[in-house]
Write an enzyme that holds these catalytic residues in place. Structure first.
Site, PDB file in Angstrom:
ATOM      1  N   ASP A 186      -0.752  -7.475   2.949  1.00 42.48           N
ATOM      2  CA  ASP A 186       0.434  -6.404   2.853  1.00 42.48           C
ATOM      3  C   ASP A 186       0.755  -5.931   4.191  1.00 42.48           C
ATOM      4  O   ASP A 186       0.018  -5.037   4.591  1.00 42.48           O
ATOM      5  CB  ASP A 186      -0.171  -5.335   1.690  1.00 42.48           C
ATOM      6  CG  ASP A 186       1.109  -4.331   1.719  1.00 42.48           C
ATOM      7  OD1 ASP A 186       2.110  -4.498   2.156  1.00 42.48           O
ATOM      8  OD2 ASP A 186       0.749  -3.275   0.868  1.00 42.48           O
ATOM      9  N   TRP A 199      -5.631  -9.555  -2.612  1.00 46.90           N
ATOM     10  CA  TRP A 199      -4.435  -8.735  -2.150  1.00 46.90           C
ATOM     11  C   TRP A 199      -4.817  -7.711  -1.171  1.00 46.90           C
ATOM     12  O   TRP A 199      -5.493  -6.670  -1.499  1.00 46.90           O
ATOM     13  CB  TRP A 199      -3.676  -8.041  -3.386  1.00 46.90           C
ATOM     14  CG  TRP A 199      -2.555  -7.013  -3.131  1.00 46.90           C
ATOM     15  CD1 TRP A 199      -2.527  -5.861  -3.601  1.00 46.90           C
ATOM     16  CD2 TRP A 199      -1.336  -7.266  -2.114  1.00 46.90           C
ATOM     17  NE1 TRP A 199      -1.317  -5.129  -3.103  1.00 46.90           N
ATOM     18  CE2 TRP A 199      -0.545  -6.049  -2.286  1.00 46.90           C
ATOM     19  CE3 TRP A 199      -0.936  -8.165  -1.471  1.00 46.90           C
ATOM     20  CZ2 TRP A 199       0.371  -5.960  -1.734  1.00 46.90           C
ATOM     21  CZ3 TRP A 199       0.401  -8.286  -0.747  1.00 46.90           C
ATOM     22  CH2 TRP A 199       0.943  -6.939  -0.944  1.00 46.90           C
ATOM     23  N   SER A 259      -4.056  -4.938   0.031  1.00 44.59           N
ATOM     24  CA  SER A 259      -3.407  -3.809  -0.245  1.00 44.59           C
ATOM     25  C   SER A 259      -3.058  -2.725   0.580  1.00 44.59           C
ATOM     26  O   SER A 259      -4.018  -1.958   1.064  1.00 44.59           O
ATOM     27  CB  SER A 259      -3.490  -3.446  -1.710  1.00 44.59           C
ATOM     28  OG  SER A 259      -3.083  -2.068  -1.818  1.00 44.59           O
ATOM     29  N   GLY A 260      -1.791  -2.200   1.045  1.00 47.38           N
ATOM     30  CA  GLY A 260      -1.813  -1.000   1.984  1.00 47.38           C
ATOM     31  C   GLY A 260      -1.988   0.045   1.235  1.00 47.38           C
ATOM     32  O   GLY A 260      -2.534   1.172   1.788  1.00 47.38           O
ATOM     33  N   PHE A 261      -1.522   0.259  -0.024  1.00 52.86           N
ATOM     34  CA  PHE A 261      -1.783   1.132  -0.824  1.00 52.86           C
ATOM     35  C   PHE A 261      -3.394   1.673  -0.991  1.00 52.86           C
ATOM     36  O   PHE A 261      -3.980   2.513  -0.708  1.00 52.86           O
ATOM     37  CB  PHE A 261      -1.193   1.046  -2.383  1.00 52.86           C
ATOM     38  CG  PHE A 261      -1.364   2.062  -3.305  1.00 52.86           C
ATOM     39  CD1 PHE A 261      -0.745   3.449  -3.378  1.00 52.86           C
ATOM     40  CD2 PHE A 261      -2.577   2.182  -4.211  1.00 52.86           C
ATOM     41  CE1 PHE A 261      -0.772   4.323  -4.126  1.00 52.86           C
ATOM     42  CE2 PHE A 261      -2.807   3.212  -4.885  1.00 52.86           C
ATOM     43  CZ  PHE A 261      -2.015   4.273  -5.117  1.00 52.86           C
ATOM     44  N   HIS A 304       9.761  -5.862  -6.812  1.00 49.78           N
ATOM     45  CA  HIS A 304       9.068  -5.066  -7.278  1.00 49.78           C
ATOM     46  C   HIS A 304       9.735  -3.986  -8.314  1.00 49.78           C
ATOM     47  O   HIS A 304      11.102  -3.840  -7.872  1.00 49.78           O
ATOM     48  CB  HIS A 304       8.229  -4.158  -6.010  1.00 49.78           C
ATOM     49  CG  HIS A 304       7.131  -3.220  -6.470  1.00 49.78           C
ATOM     50  ND1 HIS A 304       6.336  -3.393  -7.709  1.00 49.78           N
ATOM     51  CD2 HIS A 304       6.443  -2.569  -5.837  1.00 49.78           C
ATOM     52  CE1 HIS A 304       5.188  -2.811  -7.737  1.00 49.78           C
ATOM     53  NE2 HIS A 304       5.325  -1.918  -6.471  1.00 49.78           N
ATOM     54  N   ARG A 327       9.734  -9.411   0.265  1.00 50.10           N
ATOM     55  CA  ARG A 327       9.779  -8.300  -0.749  1.00 50.10           C
ATOM     56  C   ARG A 327      10.918  -7.596  -0.777  1.00 50.10           C
ATOM     57  O   ARG A 327      11.411  -6.918   0.224  1.00 50.10           O
ATOM     58  CB  ARG A 327       8.349  -7.524  -0.676  1.00 50.10           C
ATOM     59  CG  ARG A 327       8.423  -6.434  -1.464  1.00 50.10           C
ATOM     60  CD  ARG A 327       7.144  -5.809  -1.593  1.00 50.10           C
ATOM     61  NE  ARG A 327       6.822  -4.499  -2.207  1.00 50.10           N
ATOM     62  CZ  ARG A 327       5.702  -3.775  -2.057  1.00 50.10           C
ATOM     63  NH1 ARG A 327       4.620  -4.357  -1.766  1.00 50.10           N
ATOM     64  NH2 ARG A 327       5.713  -2.570  -2.545  1.00 50.10           N
ATOM     65  N   ASP A 346       0.120   6.387   1.254  1.00 50.23           N
ATOM     66  CA  ASP A 346       0.539   4.974   1.695  1.00 50.23           C
ATOM     67  C   ASP A 346       2.012   5.121   2.192  1.00 50.23           C
ATOM     68  O   ASP A 346       2.967   4.833   1.512  1.00 50.23           O
ATOM     69  CB  ASP A 346       0.606   4.005   0.257  1.00 50.23           C
ATOM     70  CG  ASP A 346       1.027   2.654   0.489  1.00 50.23           C
ATOM     71  OD1 ASP A 346       0.947   2.287   1.805  1.00 50.23           O
ATOM     72  OD2 ASP A 346       1.431   2.158  -0.291  1.00 50.23           O
TER      73      ASP A 346
HETATM   74  C1  SPV Z   1       0.343  -2.126  -2.320  1.00 48.80           C
HETATM   75  O1  SPV Z   1      -0.740  -2.330  -3.212  1.00 48.80           O
HETATM   76  O2  SPV Z   1       0.112  -1.706  -1.350  1.00 48.80           O
HETATM   77  C2  SPV Z   1       1.604  -2.519  -2.667  1.00 48.80           C
HETATM   78  C3  SPV Z   1       1.956  -2.574  -4.081  1.00 48.80           C
HETATM   79  O3  SPV Z   1       2.531  -2.699  -1.998  1.00 48.80           O
HETATM   80  S1  SPV Z   1       2.582  -1.040  -4.542  1.00 48.80           S
HETATM   81  O4  SPV Z   1       1.627   0.061  -3.997  1.00 48.80           O
HETATM   82  O5  SPV Z   1       2.988  -0.733  -6.022  1.00 48.80           O
HETATM   83  O6  SPV Z   1       3.875  -0.810  -4.196  1.00 48.80           O
HETATM   84 MG    MG Z   2       1.867  -2.054  -0.019  1.00 49.80          MG
END
Ligand code: SPV
Ligand code: MG
Length: 289
Positions: free
Chosen positions: A80, A39, A41-43, A185, A154, A53
């Site tokens: 993401d 993943w 991930s943007g976060f 989510h 999403r 984020d």
């Molecule tokens: C990410 O991991 O960037 C997500 C999941 O989009 S969350 O941070 O929970 O939105």
């Molecule tokens: Mg994200």
């Protein structure tokens, strides 16, 4: 492109698990641990850059990281792309670039750009209209002809507190627009909200869950829900990293040296292994004159 193993998992009704990563090294460790996918991930990428984020890191920053991870591992990378960095026209450019970067799938969410992160208490959670998001999905699907490249839509309706009916309405519209799966989510501390959603879902495409807020929902329990195709572990890479660094750095300061931590951290040789140094040495023998 060979058959995307995410699609193969969908067809076999097998739960696909993806671990967050924010650089090629962490992606390699996730692959080595046996995860089916990465993943992007943007976060995680934001946290690794030391910023919220909230659409602060650039498209280029996240894209380069995704490209680097995709070239470092053999398993699929799910990117993401947040809101798609703008409207349907921006999305066309974005999905083309992620496809070229080697992503096997992208996840696009129905929030306004710039977005705020989903799990933040009191965060700004503003959704675009269903019509606008349907246009963005259609634009994404029309741009990349590769049938093995998946668009996971999403909905943040539950995150925005808009309830099950709105989440289901959005999910159905996104499926009709061409989404290959629906990511739902939730920041509820129990899995009840997403379980209710999954039970009510009568669409034809699988659901994707990110159980960060409700960690007691195991893969065995998810598999019993039937309709879930992917579980994404959203931020356990950066959280594990912070846990380890806090521990080791703190101990070095407390001990006034590295004498105690040396035994509890991996050797330099282990890092050489993760850098593929042995392969480089083989090439040296063959080609260096
Ligand atoms: C990410 O991991 O960037 C997500 C999941 O989009 S969350 O941070 O929970 O939105
Ligand atoms: Mg994200």
């Amino acid at each position: 492109m060979s058959k995307n193993s995410i699609r193969a998992a969908f067809e076999a009704d097998r739960l696909f698990h993806a671990m967050a990563a924010h650089n090629p090294l962490s992606a390699r460790l996730a692959e080595e641990a046996g995860f089916n996918g990465i993943w992007a991930s943007g976060f995680e990428a934001s946290a690794a850059a030391g910023v919220p984020d909230a659409s602060i890191i650039s498209l280029d920053h996240h894209l380069q990281m995704t490209r680097a991870m995709a070239s470092a591992v053999a398993i699929p990378v799910i990117a993401d792309i947040d809101t798609g960095y703008g409207n349907a026209i921006n999305v066309m450019h974005v999905v083309r670039e992620y496809h070229r970067a080697g992503a096997a799938a992208v996840v696009m969410e129905d929030k306004h750009f710039p977005k705020d992160t989903s799990l933040l208490a009191g965060g700004r959670q503003e959704l675009v209209s269903i019509e606008q998001f349907v246009g963005k999905i259609q634009a994404a699907k029309a741009t990349v002809a590769d049938k093995e490249f998946l668009l996971l839509a999403r909905t943040e309706a539950l995150i925005a507190g808009q309830g099950q009916d709105e989440a289901l309405k959005r999910a159905s519209a996104y499926e009709k627009a061409g989404a290959d799966a629906i990511v739902v989510h939730s920041k509820s501390r129990t899995p009840d909200e997403v379980i209710k959603f999954v039970e009510a879902w009568n669409g034809g495409v699988p659901i994707v869950l990110i159980p960060t807020a409700y960690p007691d929902l195991t893969e065995a329990m998810i598999a019993k829900l039937k309709k879930v195709g992917i579980v994404i572990y959203g931020n356990h890479c950066v959280r594990a990293m912070v846990t380890a660094l806090q521990d080791v750095f703190g101990q070095i300061r407390a001990d006034g040296g590295i004498h105690n931590v040396d035994k509890k951290i991996v050797s330099v040789e282990r890092i050489f292994e993760l850098q593929n140094v042995a392969k480089m040495k083989e090439s040296e023998k063959k080609y260096l004159r």
